[in-house]
Design a protein around this motif. Structure first.
Motif, PDB file in Angstrom:
ATOM      1  N   ILE A 264       9.745   2.798   4.475  1.00  0.00           N
ATOM      2  CA  ILE A 264       8.966   1.411   4.245  1.00  0.00           C
ATOM      3  C   ILE A 264       8.989   0.836   5.576  1.00  0.00           C
ATOM      4  CG2 ILE A 264       9.096  -0.690   3.009  1.00  0.00           C
ATOM      5  CD1 ILE A 264      10.735   0.629   0.778  1.00  0.00           C
ATOM      6  N   ALA A 265       7.629   0.259   5.674  1.00  0.00           N
ATOM      7  CA  ALA A 265       7.405  -0.979   6.852  1.00  0.00           C
ATOM      8  C   ALA A 265       6.828  -2.144   6.458  1.00  0.00           C
ATOM      9  CB  ALA A 265       6.690  -0.031   8.052  1.00  0.00           C
ATOM     10  N   MET A 266       7.396  -3.116   7.068  1.00  0.00           N
ATOM     11  CA  MET A 266       6.554  -4.520   6.650  1.00  0.00           C
ATOM     12  C   MET A 266       5.952  -5.043   7.924  1.00  0.00           C
ATOM     13  SD  MET A 266       7.803  -5.010   3.615  1.00  0.00           S
ATOM     14  CE  MET A 266       7.397  -6.637   3.171  1.00  0.00           C
ATOM     15  N   LEU A 267       4.750  -5.330   7.826  1.00  0.00           N
ATOM     16  CA  LEU A 267       4.050  -5.808   8.947  1.00  0.00           C
ATOM     17  C   LEU A 267       3.313  -7.139   8.694  1.00  0.00           C
ATOM     18  CD1 LEU A 267       3.397  -2.536   8.616  1.00  0.00           C
ATOM     19  CD2 LEU A 267       2.058  -2.796  10.520  1.00  0.00           C
ATOM     20  N   GLY A 268       3.109  -7.804  10.024  1.00  0.00           N
ATOM     21  CA  GLY A 268       2.475  -9.183   9.771  1.00  0.00           C
ATOM     22  C   GLY A 268       3.306 -10.022  10.676  1.00  0.00           C
ATOM     23  N   THR A 269       2.484 -11.248  10.675  1.00  0.00           N
ATOM     24  CA  THR A 269       3.463 -12.484  11.279  1.00  0.00           C
ATOM     25  C   THR A 269       4.315 -13.208  10.746  1.00  0.00           C
ATOM     26  OG1 THR A 269       1.444 -13.760  11.118  1.00  0.00           O
ATOM     27  CG2 THR A 269       1.623 -12.676  12.945  1.00  0.00           C
ATOM     28  N   GLU A 270       5.279 -13.698  10.945  1.00  0.00           N
ATOM     29  CA  GLU A 270       6.128 -14.595  10.274  1.00  0.00           C
ATOM     30  C   GLU A 270       5.546 -15.689   9.661  1.00  0.00           C
ATOM     31  OE1 GLU A 270      10.030 -15.369  11.633  1.00  0.00           O
ATOM     32  OE2 GLU A 270       9.871 -13.606  12.910  1.00  0.00           O
ATOM     33  N   ASN A 271       6.023 -15.981   8.418  1.00  0.00           N
ATOM     34  CA  ASN A 271       5.617 -17.155   7.621  1.00  0.00           C
ATOM     35  C   ASN A 271       4.008 -16.782   6.964  1.00  0.00           C
ATOM     36  OD1 ASN A 271       8.019 -18.699   8.099  1.00  0.00           O
ATOM     37  ND2 ASN A 271       7.155 -19.274  10.115  1.00  0.00           N
ATOM     38  N   GLU A 272       3.642 -15.389   7.184  1.00  0.00           N
ATOM     39  CA  GLU A 272       2.400 -15.214   6.527  1.00  0.00           C
ATOM     40  C   GLU A 272       2.610 -14.139   5.620  1.00  0.00           C
ATOM     41  OE1 GLU A 272      -1.326 -15.198   8.924  1.00  0.00           O
ATOM     42  OE2 GLU A 272      -0.563 -16.948   9.891  1.00  0.00           O
ATOM     43  N   THR A 273       1.660 -13.975   4.756  1.00  0.00           N
ATOM     44  CA  THR A 273       1.674 -12.752   3.931  1.00  0.00           C
ATOM     45  C   THR A 273       1.893 -11.453   4.555  1.00  0.00           C
ATOM     46  OG1 THR A 273       0.349 -13.774   2.508  1.00  0.00           O
ATOM     47  CG2 THR A 273       0.627 -11.587   1.912  1.00  0.00           C
ATOM     48  N   MET A 274       2.798 -10.670   4.197  1.00  0.00           N
ATOM     49  CA  MET A 274       3.140  -9.449   4.928  1.00  0.00           C
ATOM     50  C   MET A 274       2.462  -8.096   4.316  1.00  0.00           C
ATOM     51  SD  MET A 274       5.297  -9.651   7.313  1.00  0.00           S
ATOM     52  CE  MET A 274       6.316 -10.929   7.744  1.00  0.00           C
ATOM     53  N   LEU A 275       2.174  -7.084   4.947  1.00  0.00           N
ATOM     54  CA  LEU A 275       1.687  -5.858   4.494  1.00  0.00           C
ATOM     55  C   LEU A 275       2.944  -4.849   4.443  1.00  0.00           C
ATOM     56  CD1 LEU A 275      -0.617  -4.078   3.509  1.00  0.00           C
ATOM     57  CD2 LEU A 275      -0.987  -3.457   6.110  1.00  0.00           C
ATOM     58  N   GLU A 276       3.263  -4.462   3.148  1.00  0.00           N
ATOM     59  CA  GLU A 276       4.435  -3.358   3.082  1.00  0.00           C
ATOM     60  C   GLU A 276       3.521  -2.194   2.822  1.00  0.00           C
ATOM     61  OE1 GLU A 276       8.072  -2.956   0.111  1.00  0.00           O
ATOM     62  OE2 GLU A 276       6.437  -3.391  -1.002  1.00  0.00           O
ATOM     63  N   LEU A 277       4.046  -1.109   3.512  1.00  0.00           N
ATOM     64  CA  LEU A 277       3.609   0.227   3.497  1.00  0.00           C
ATOM     65  C   LEU A 277       4.766   1.008   3.272  1.00  0.00           C
ATOM     66  CD1 LEU A 277       1.708   0.705   7.225  1.00  0.00           C
ATOM     67  CD2 LEU A 277       0.842   0.045   4.904  1.00  0.00           C
ATOM     68  N   ILE A 278       4.508   1.931   2.179  1.00  0.00           N
ATOM     69  CA  ILE A 278       5.363   2.889   1.556  1.00  0.00           C
ATOM     70  C   ILE A 278       5.110   4.139   1.643  1.00  0.00           C
ATOM     71  CG2 ILE A 278       6.723   3.361  -0.466  1.00  0.00           C
ATOM     72  CD1 ILE A 278       6.643   0.580  -1.621  1.00  0.00           C
ATOM     73  N   GLU A 279       5.632   5.010   2.252  1.00  0.00           N
ATOM     74  CA  GLU A 279       5.540   6.421   2.292  1.00  0.00           C
ATOM     75  C   GLU A 279       5.717   7.618   1.233  1.00  0.00           C
ATOM     76  OE1 GLU A 279       5.522   9.269   6.106  1.00  0.00           O
ATOM     77  OE2 GLU A 279       7.338   8.865   5.437  1.00  0.00           O
ATOM     78  N   GLY A 280       4.931   8.274   1.170  1.00  0.00           N
ATOM     79  CA  GLY A 280       5.331   9.441   0.205  1.00  0.00           C
ATOM     80  C   GLY A 280       5.221   9.017  -1.239  1.00  0.00           C
ATOM     81  N   SER A 281       4.699   7.791  -1.642  1.00  0.00           N
ATOM     82  CA  SER A 281       4.550   7.523  -3.264  1.00  0.00           C
ATOM     83  C   SER A 281       3.682   8.613  -3.768  1.00  0.00           C
ATOM     84  CB  SER A 281       4.159   6.083  -3.215  1.00  0.00           C
ATOM     85  OG  SER A 281       5.238   5.098  -2.569  1.00  0.00           O
ATOM     86  N   GLU A 282       3.922   8.807  -5.149  1.00  0.00           N
ATOM     87  CA  GLU A 282       3.247  10.074  -5.676  1.00  0.00           C
ATOM     88  C   GLU A 282       1.714   9.143  -6.201  1.00  0.00           C
ATOM     89  OE1 GLU A 282       5.869   6.891  -7.994  1.00  0.00           O
ATOM     90  OE2 GLU A 282       6.465   8.715  -6.900  1.00  0.00           O
TER      91      GLU A 282
ATOM     92  N   LEU B  99       0.886  -1.221   0.035  1.00  0.00           N
ATOM     93  CA  LEU B  99      -0.123   0.167   0.080  1.00  0.00           C
ATOM     94  C   LEU B  99       1.015   1.274   0.071  1.00  0.00           C
ATOM     95  CD1 LEU B  99      -2.872  -0.685   2.579  1.00  0.00           C
ATOM     96  CD2 LEU B  99      -2.930  -1.127   0.273  1.00  0.00           C
ATOM     97  N   ARG B 100       0.633   2.223  -0.888  1.00  0.00           N
ATOM     98  CA  ARG B 100       1.355   3.299  -0.926  1.00  0.00           C
ATOM     99  C   ARG B 100       0.552   4.506  -0.316  1.00  0.00           C
ATOM    100  NH1 ARG B 100       4.925   2.144  -4.321  1.00  0.00           N
ATOM    101  NH2 ARG B 100       4.518   0.893  -5.999  1.00  0.00           N
ATOM    102  N   VAL B 101       1.241   4.775   1.090  1.00  0.00           N
ATOM    103  CA  VAL B 101       0.476   5.523   2.042  1.00  0.00           C
ATOM    104  C   VAL B 101       1.203   7.190   1.950  1.00  0.00           C
ATOM    105  CG1 VAL B 101      -0.136   3.684   3.401  1.00  0.00           C
ATOM    106  CG2 VAL B 101       1.825   4.924   3.865  1.00  0.00           C
ATOM    107  N   ARG B 102       0.027   7.848   2.419  1.00  0.00           N
ATOM    108  CA  ARG B 102       0.721   9.613   2.453  1.00  0.00           C
ATOM    109  C   ARG B 102       1.445   9.661   3.769  1.00  0.00           C
ATOM    110  NH1 ARG B 102      -5.161  10.628   0.838  1.00  0.00           N
ATOM    111  NH2 ARG B 102      -5.654   9.958   2.871  1.00  0.00           N
ATOM    112  N   ASN B 103       1.255   9.056   4.995  1.00  0.00           N
ATOM    113  CA  ASN B 103       1.643   9.124   6.216  1.00  0.00           C
ATOM    114  C   ASN B 103       2.074   7.844   6.756  1.00  0.00           C
ATOM    115  OD1 ASN B 103       2.086   9.582   9.255  1.00  0.00           O
ATOM    116  ND2 ASN B 103       1.768  11.646   8.644  1.00  0.00           N
ATOM    117  N   LEU B 104       3.400   7.329   6.830  1.00  0.00           N
ATOM    118  CA  LEU B 104       3.825   6.130   7.533  1.00  0.00           C
ATOM    119  C   LEU B 104       3.297   5.955   8.810  1.00  0.00           C
ATOM    120  CD1 LEU B 104       4.868   3.218   6.697  1.00  0.00           C
ATOM    121  CD2 LEU B 104       7.189   4.264   7.409  1.00  0.00           C
ATOM    122  N   GLU B 105       3.624   7.078   9.574  1.00  0.00           N
ATOM    123  CA  GLU B 105       3.420   7.131  11.020  1.00  0.00           C
ATOM    124  C   GLU B 105       1.680   6.715  11.517  1.00  0.00           C
ATOM    125  OE1 GLU B 105       5.537   6.716  13.629  1.00  0.00           O
ATOM    126  OE2 GLU B 105       6.929   6.266  12.057  1.00  0.00           O
ATOM    127  N   ALA B 106       1.095   7.633  10.907  1.00  0.00           N
ATOM    128  CA  ALA B 106      -0.305   7.299  10.663  1.00  0.00           C
ATOM    129  C   ALA B 106      -0.800   5.899  10.367  1.00  0.00           C
ATOM    130  CB  ALA B 106      -1.209   8.340   9.828  1.00  0.00           C
TER     131      ALA B 106
END
Length: 121
Positions: free
Chosen positions: A41-59, A10-17
């Motif tokens: 960039i932040a990678m979230l989720g539990t190990e061995n499962e599909t992660m959620l990648e958050l990328i801040e400030g993408s156009e 997910l390309r997000v406006r504000n990573l902290e939010a």
């Protein structure tokens, strides 16, 4: 050939939010947080499962009308609704029960992406 879904971006406006929503409110663990090519960039989720990648400030941040949603399994939809109410997170749609074995609802993240919380019986 074996194929496995590694992450959803997910390309997000504000990573902290977004971290406040996905980590602090929903409880997804942060696996790692780093910078790449000037983007946080932040990678979230539990190990061995599909992660959620958050990328801040993408156009290009998707509009909520894009039809993109992310679904998470919960043990109890009732408990999830109580937690959402306690955290003042509004339910966007639902709960819906399309069959006797599935109930779900939708909430929205800070960028308007729909997050489905589903309980399978």
């Amino acid at each position: 050939m074996l194929i496995k879904l590694n992450w959803i971006t997910l390309r997000v406006r504000n990573l902290e939010a977004s971290l406040g929503f996905y980590h602090d409110l929903l409880g997804l663990p942060i696996q790692r947080q780093f910078e790449s090519r000037g983007r946080q960039i932040a990678m979230l989720g539990t190990e061995n499962e599909t992660m959620l990648e958050l990328i801040e400030g993408s156009e290009s941040v998707l509009k909520k009308e894009s039809g993109v949603s992310i679904g998470y399994e919960v043990n109890s939809l009732e408990e999830a609704m109580e937690r959402l109410a306690a955290l003042n997170i509004p339910i966007v749609r639902g709960p819906v029960q399309p069959n006797p074995h599935l109930r779900f609802l939708y909430i929205a993240d800070p960028d308007g992406f729909e997050v489905q919380l589903a309980e399978h019986a």
